[in-house]
Design an enzyme around this catalytic site. Sequence first.
Site, PDB file in Angstrom:
ATOM      1  N   LEU A   1     -15.256  13.381  -2.285  1.00 31.95           N
ATOM      2  CA  LEU A   1     -14.548  12.313  -1.600  1.00 31.95           C
ATOM      3  C   LEU A   1     -13.631  11.374  -2.304  1.00 31.95           C
ATOM      4  CD1 LEU A   1     -17.947  11.318   0.253  1.00 31.95           C
ATOM      5  CD2 LEU A   1     -15.937  11.783   1.280  1.00 31.95           C
TER       6      LEU A   1
ATOM      7  N   GLY B   1     -10.456  20.032   8.469  1.00 28.00           N
ATOM      8  CA  GLY B   1     -10.600  19.529   9.901  1.00 28.00           C
ATOM      9  C   GLY B   1      -9.434  19.995  10.501  1.00 28.00           C
TER      10      GLY B   1
ATOM     11  N   GLY C   1      10.153   4.737 -10.023  1.00 23.96           N
ATOM     12  CA  GLY C   1       9.433   4.209  -9.111  1.00 23.96           C
ATOM     13  C   GLY C   1       8.000   3.551  -9.786  1.00 23.96           C
TER      14      GLY C   1
ATOM     15  N   GLU D   1      16.991   7.786 -12.913  1.00 23.41           N
ATOM     16  CA  GLU D   1      16.768   7.124 -11.400  1.00 23.41           C
ATOM     17  C   GLU D   1      18.169   7.272 -10.719  1.00 23.41           C
ATOM     18  OE1 GLU D   1      14.533   5.669  -9.592  1.00 23.41           O
ATOM     19  OE2 GLU D   1      16.354   5.039  -8.363  1.00 23.41           O
TER      20      GLU D   1
ATOM     21  N   HIS E   1      -8.809 -24.642 -17.895  1.00 24.31           N
ATOM     22  CA  HIS E   1      -8.275 -24.334 -18.999  1.00 24.31           C
ATOM     23  C   HIS E   1      -9.002 -23.714 -19.927  1.00 24.31           C
ATOM     24  CE1 HIS E   1      -5.127 -25.091 -21.952  1.00 24.31           C
ATOM     25  NE2 HIS E   1      -6.274 -25.684 -22.836  1.00 24.31           N
TER      26      HIS E   1
HETATM   27  P1  FAD Z   1      -5.590   9.884   0.701  1.00 25.98           P
HETATM   28  O1  FAD Z   1      -6.133   9.146  -0.351  1.00 25.98           O
HETATM   29  O2  FAD Z   1      -4.465  10.661   0.334  1.00 25.98           O
HETATM   30  O3  FAD Z   1      -6.686  10.662   1.242  1.00 25.98           O
HETATM   31  C1  FAD Z   1      -6.397  11.552   2.280  1.00 25.98           C
HETATM   32  C2  FAD Z   1      -7.683  12.607   2.262  1.00 25.98           C
HETATM   33  O4  FAD Z   1      -7.574  13.445   3.086  1.00 25.98           O
HETATM   34  C3  FAD Z   1      -7.500  13.485   0.964  1.00 25.98           C
HETATM   35  O5  FAD Z   1      -8.611  13.692   0.136  1.00 25.98           O
HETATM   36  C4  FAD Z   1      -7.297  15.086   1.723  1.00 25.98           C
HETATM   37  O6  FAD Z   1      -8.232  16.172   0.956  1.00 25.98           O
HETATM   38  C5  FAD Z   1      -7.953  14.546   2.947  1.00 25.98           C
HETATM   39  N1  FAD Z   1      -7.431  15.640   4.259  1.00 25.98           N
HETATM   40  C6  FAD Z   1      -6.095  15.809   4.166  1.00 25.98           C
HETATM   41  N2  FAD Z   1      -6.199  16.669   5.393  1.00 25.98           N
HETATM   42  C7  FAD Z   1      -7.432  16.808   5.831  1.00 25.98           C
HETATM   43  C8  FAD Z   1      -8.001  17.859   6.645  1.00 25.98           C
HETATM   44  N3  FAD Z   1      -7.306  18.400   7.735  1.00 25.98           N
HETATM   45  N4  FAD Z   1      -9.290  17.936   6.798  1.00 25.98           N
HETATM   46  C9  FAD Z   1      -9.988  17.397   5.885  1.00 25.98           C
HETATM   47  N5  FAD Z   1      -9.634  16.373   5.132  1.00 25.98           N
HETATM   48  C10 FAD Z   1      -8.265  16.384   4.923  1.00 25.98           C
HETATM   49  N6  FAD Z   1      -1.996   2.739  -4.486  1.00 25.98           N
HETATM   50  C11 FAD Z   1      -2.508   1.557  -4.882  1.00 25.98           C
HETATM   51  O7  FAD Z   1      -2.768   0.714  -3.941  1.00 25.98           O
HETATM   52  N7  FAD Z   1      -2.782   1.194  -6.248  1.00 25.98           N
HETATM   53  C12 FAD Z   1      -2.433   2.192  -7.171  1.00 25.98           C
HETATM   54  O8  FAD Z   1      -2.859   1.896  -8.649  1.00 25.98           O
HETATM   55  C13 FAD Z   1      -2.177   3.484  -6.970  1.00 25.98           C
HETATM   56  N8  FAD Z   1      -2.153   4.330  -7.808  1.00 25.98           N
HETATM   57  C14 FAD Z   1      -1.490   5.579  -7.519  1.00 25.98           C
HETATM   58  C15 FAD Z   1      -1.189   6.498  -8.449  1.00 25.98           C
HETATM   59  C16 FAD Z   1      -0.953   7.746  -8.282  1.00 25.98           C
HETATM   60  C17 FAD Z   1      -0.505   8.823  -9.435  1.00 25.98           C
HETATM   61  C18 FAD Z   1      -0.764   8.094  -6.836  1.00 25.98           C
HETATM   62  C19 FAD Z   1      -0.457   9.433  -6.614  1.00 25.98           C
HETATM   63  C20 FAD Z   1      -0.997   7.354  -5.781  1.00 25.98           C
HETATM   64  C21 FAD Z   1      -1.348   5.818  -6.215  1.00 25.98           C
HETATM   65  N9  FAD Z   1      -1.541   5.067  -5.261  1.00 25.98           N
HETATM   66  C22 FAD Z   1      -2.000   3.535  -5.454  1.00 25.98           C
HETATM   67  C23 FAD Z   1      -1.460   5.300  -3.726  1.00 25.98           C
HETATM   68  C24 FAD Z   1      -2.948   5.570  -2.991  1.00 25.98           C
HETATM   69  O9  FAD Z   1      -3.472   6.451  -3.716  1.00 25.98           O
HETATM   70  C25 FAD Z   1      -2.804   5.919  -1.562  1.00 25.98           C
HETATM   71  O10 FAD Z   1      -1.957   4.914  -0.978  1.00 25.98           O
HETATM   72  C26 FAD Z   1      -4.072   6.053  -0.931  1.00 25.98           C
HETATM   73  O11 FAD Z   1      -4.927   7.106  -1.283  1.00 25.98           O
HETATM   74  C27 FAD Z   1      -3.768   6.611   0.401  1.00 25.98           C
HETATM   75  O12 FAD Z   1      -5.172   6.581   1.177  1.00 25.98           O
HETATM   76  P2  FAD Z   1      -5.250   7.523   2.360  1.00 25.98           P
HETATM   77  O13 FAD Z   1      -6.784   7.292   2.711  1.00 25.98           O
HETATM   78  O14 FAD Z   1      -4.302   7.153   3.323  1.00 25.98           O
HETATM   79  O15 FAD Z   1      -4.863   8.908   1.930  1.00 25.98           O
HETATM   80  P1  NAI Z   2       8.600   5.520  -5.285  1.00 28.49           P
HETATM   81  O1  NAI Z   2       9.090   5.491  -3.909  1.00 28.49           O
HETATM   82  O2  NAI Z   2       8.013   4.138  -5.745  1.00 28.49           O
HETATM   83  O3  NAI Z   2       9.820   5.620  -6.278  1.00 28.49           O
HETATM   84  C1  NAI Z   2      10.596   6.996  -6.321  1.00 28.49           C
HETATM   85  C2  NAI Z   2      12.004   6.616  -7.198  1.00 28.49           C
HETATM   86  O4  NAI Z   2      12.661   7.999  -7.184  1.00 28.49           O
HETATM   87  C3  NAI Z   2      12.867   5.645  -6.347  1.00 28.49           C
HETATM   88  O5  NAI Z   2      13.315   4.690  -7.412  1.00 28.49           O
HETATM   89  C4  NAI Z   2      14.174   6.453  -5.969  1.00 28.49           C
HETATM   90  O6  NAI Z   2      15.404   6.144  -6.032  1.00 28.49           O
HETATM   91  C5  NAI Z   2      13.999   7.761  -7.015  1.00 28.49           C
HETATM   92  N1  NAI Z   2      14.506   9.053  -6.787  1.00 28.49           N
HETATM   93  C6  NAI Z   2      14.371   9.693  -5.518  1.00 28.49           C
HETATM   94  N2  NAI Z   2      15.132  10.620  -5.654  1.00 28.49           N
HETATM   95  C7  NAI Z   2      15.877  10.715  -6.689  1.00 28.49           C
HETATM   96  C8  NAI Z   2      16.669  11.826  -7.603  1.00 28.49           C
HETATM   97  N3  NAI Z   2      17.098  12.903  -6.952  1.00 28.49           N
HETATM   98  N4  NAI Z   2      17.067  11.689  -8.748  1.00 28.49           N
HETATM   99  C9  NAI Z   2      16.559  10.349  -9.453  1.00 28.49           C
HETATM  100  N5  NAI Z   2      15.811   9.444  -8.946  1.00 28.49           N
HETATM  101  C10 NAI Z   2      15.217   9.627  -7.365  1.00 28.49           C
HETATM  102  O7  NAI Z   2       7.803   6.712  -5.376  1.00 28.49           O
HETATM  103  P2  NAI Z   2       6.652   7.414  -6.474  1.00 28.49           P
HETATM  104  O8  NAI Z   2       6.949   6.512  -7.497  1.00 28.49           O
HETATM  105  O9  NAI Z   2       6.674   8.745  -6.658  1.00 28.49           O
HETATM  106  O10 NAI Z   2       5.218   6.675  -5.880  1.00 28.49           O
HETATM  107  C11 NAI Z   2       4.785   7.137  -4.456  1.00 28.49           C
HETATM  108  C12 NAI Z   2       4.032   6.084  -3.873  1.00 28.49           C
HETATM  109  O11 NAI Z   2       2.687   6.013  -4.445  1.00 28.49           O
HETATM  110  C13 NAI Z   2       4.508   4.884  -3.637  1.00 28.49           C
HETATM  111  O12 NAI Z   2       4.940   4.414  -2.437  1.00 28.49           O
HETATM  112  C14 NAI Z   2       3.612   3.834  -4.129  1.00 28.49           C
HETATM  113  O13 NAI Z   2       3.228   2.954  -3.182  1.00 28.49           O
HETATM  114  C15 NAI Z   2       2.524   4.762  -4.344  1.00 28.49           C
HETATM  115  N6  NAI Z   2       1.692   4.118  -5.822  1.00 28.49           N
HETATM  116  C16 NAI Z   2       1.312   3.247  -5.905  1.00 28.49           C
HETATM  117  C17 NAI Z   2       1.187   2.578  -7.279  1.00 28.49           C
HETATM  118  C18 NAI Z   2       0.568   1.146  -7.415  1.00 28.49           C
HETATM  119  O14 NAI Z   2       0.252   0.274  -6.646  1.00 28.49           O
HETATM  120  N7  NAI Z   2       0.453   0.722  -8.589  1.00 28.49           N
HETATM  121  C19 NAI Z   2       1.053   3.482  -8.419  1.00 28.49           C
HETATM  122  C20 NAI Z   2       1.706   4.851  -8.093  1.00 28.49           C
HETATM  123  C21 NAI Z   2       2.107   5.047  -6.903  1.00 28.49           C
END
Ligand code: FAD
Ligand code: NAI
Length: 462
Positions: free
Chosen positions: A38, A115, A178, A199, A441
């Site tokens: 999960l 699913g 990003g 970028e 503070h």
């Molecule tokens: P998910 O977390 O993607 O969960 C979906 C689940 O559904 C998965 O486990 C998948 O296996 C399952 N699933 C899919 N299809 C099926 C199916 N047919 N049957 C059964 N199971 C299925 N967001 C933040 O707010 N703060 C952060 O610091 C942050 N850091 C991030 C860092 C990274 C490297 C990445 C990649 C993302 C980060 N995010 C962060 C984004 C965040 O992880 C997502 O926005 C969030 O997990 C979305 O939640 P969700 O429940 O919509 O989907």
């Molecule tokens: P992002 O959308 O934040 O950034 C992608 C970047 O790649 C943009 O700046 C875009 O201009 C650039 N880009 C696109 N095509 C390109 C190319 N061909 N060459 C060079 N640059 C290019 O996407 P990212 O960082 O992959 O994150 C995905 C999602 O995960 C985000 O929507 C974010 O909300 C979520 N996330 C959130 C975190 C947090 O809340 N701390 C941490 C990590 C992810």
Amino acid sequence: MANYDVIIIGGGPGGYVGAIRCAQLGLKTACIEGRGVLGGTCLNVGCIPSKALLHASHSLHEAQHNFTKMGLMGKSPSVDIGKMMDYKQGVINGNTAGIEFLFKKNKVDYIQGWGKISGKGEVTVGDEVYTAKNIVIATGSEPSSLPGVEVDEKIVVTSTGALSLPKVPKRLVVIGAGVIGLELGSVYSRLGSEVTVVEFLDQITPGMDGEICKTFQRSLKKQGLKFIMGAAVQKVETTKTKAKVTYQLRKKGTEATIDADVVLVATGRKPFTDGLGLSEIGVEMTDRGKVQTDAHWQTNVEGIFAIGDVIAGPMLAHKAEDEGMAVAETIAGQAGHVNYDVIPGVIYTAPEVASVGKTEEQLKEEGRAYKVGKFNFMGNGRAKANFAGEGFVKILADATTDRILGCHLMGPAAGELIHEICVAMEFGASAEDISRTCHAHPTYSEAVREAALACGDGAIHA
Ligand code: FAD
Ligand code: NAI
């Protein structure tokens, strides 16, 4: 065959939170998850592991740069990446096991497997068929691909591979400035990699307040990250151990290459709906491949809802969680609600960056008269003591009513401080409301109060 009030497909922050809330509201609930554990992207390959590595690498930075200044002498620690990954995995395991426990406690049935919606009110997992009055799609997202770039999760990696590298690469090229690129880029920079971020746009973290973007980029450069801006990556060629990234400088039109030991592709994420059977049952999608919903998270097919990364809006765990709770309340006949105007965004680098509400650029575009109250962390006693005086708090308030419209922070604990503003905005507070509230503070929070004071007669310690 088991009959449920609600079946949620996907056990990420949207799905598992929604399932728990459904059960709390008395609905017979099951949550289907295919990855064998999960927590979804967030707990397994997203928020939690990235924050563990950010914490570990920031601790190293503190030991290397600030310990001796405080009289803490001795050899600074060296990096054992294997042990660091074990620590990260332990953090993941603890968190994911916690959700299984919460499911048991709340009597949510956890169904393991992928699913498929096989008919109205019907979900199939393998040979088993389950029925439900309501189905919630919470299947999340996956990294988007880039033409000319083939991911092998060894040399060319997505965030998933970057969270499990077996060794610290000498040269890391990050495609995309990003959130993922900058968080993981700064992890490996602190661990000793030479990090170059390529970028497409002329600004990092698109969509954030322009002043924050500039200050944040300056800070990252000071930490050693290099940036190639306005560059469109064309292709990545690999050998067994190395990669060559070709990019085109958009303004000049010239091509150039850069060598790397590892390339991180961080150019965004796309909704995940593979194998769900949505087109067969006629669920409408947006032109960006997301599941189309109305304001109550219902799709065009009655009884099928969708939440989280798979629908419109920021791809953030807390947005997915809020939608999970709201959809549960809606299904239970209550008034589920998410205030999309007050969803904070945090980048967990050091210093942290956080924002909520409107940026200055948005307010200018709307033609709205606003005022700015700004305070630098250099004027905050706690920040100075902790070598964390870099950055500022900026509050944007309506020029006439003083109502807070947005806040943008870069500095220590920015990801915590932002919530004072979120609560204030939920209550329609003015900047003066914050400035008249006593703040302990010495705390970083005093910088927020000072920025609020700066919206009025002026900050005290500026
Ligand atoms: P998910 O977390 O993607 O969960 C979906 C689940 O559904 C998965 O486990 C998948 O296996 C399952 N699933 C899919 N299809 C099926 C199916 N047919 N049957 C059964 N199971 C299925 N967001 C933040 O707010 N703060 C952060 O610091 C942050 N850091 C991030 C860092 C990274 C490297 C990445 C990649 C993302 C980060 N995010 C962060 C984004 C965040 O992880 C997502 O926005 C969030 O997990 C979305 O939640 P969700 O429940 O919509 O989907
Ligand atoms: P992002 O959308 O934040 O950034 C992608 C970047 O790649 C943009 O700046 C875009 O201009 C650039 N880009 C696109 N095509 C390109 C190319 N061909 N060459 C060079 N640059 C290019 O996407 P990212 O960082 O992959 O994150 C995905 C999602 O995960 C985000 O929507 C974010 O909300 C979520 N996330 C959130 C975190 C947090 O809340 N701390 C941490 C990590 C992810």
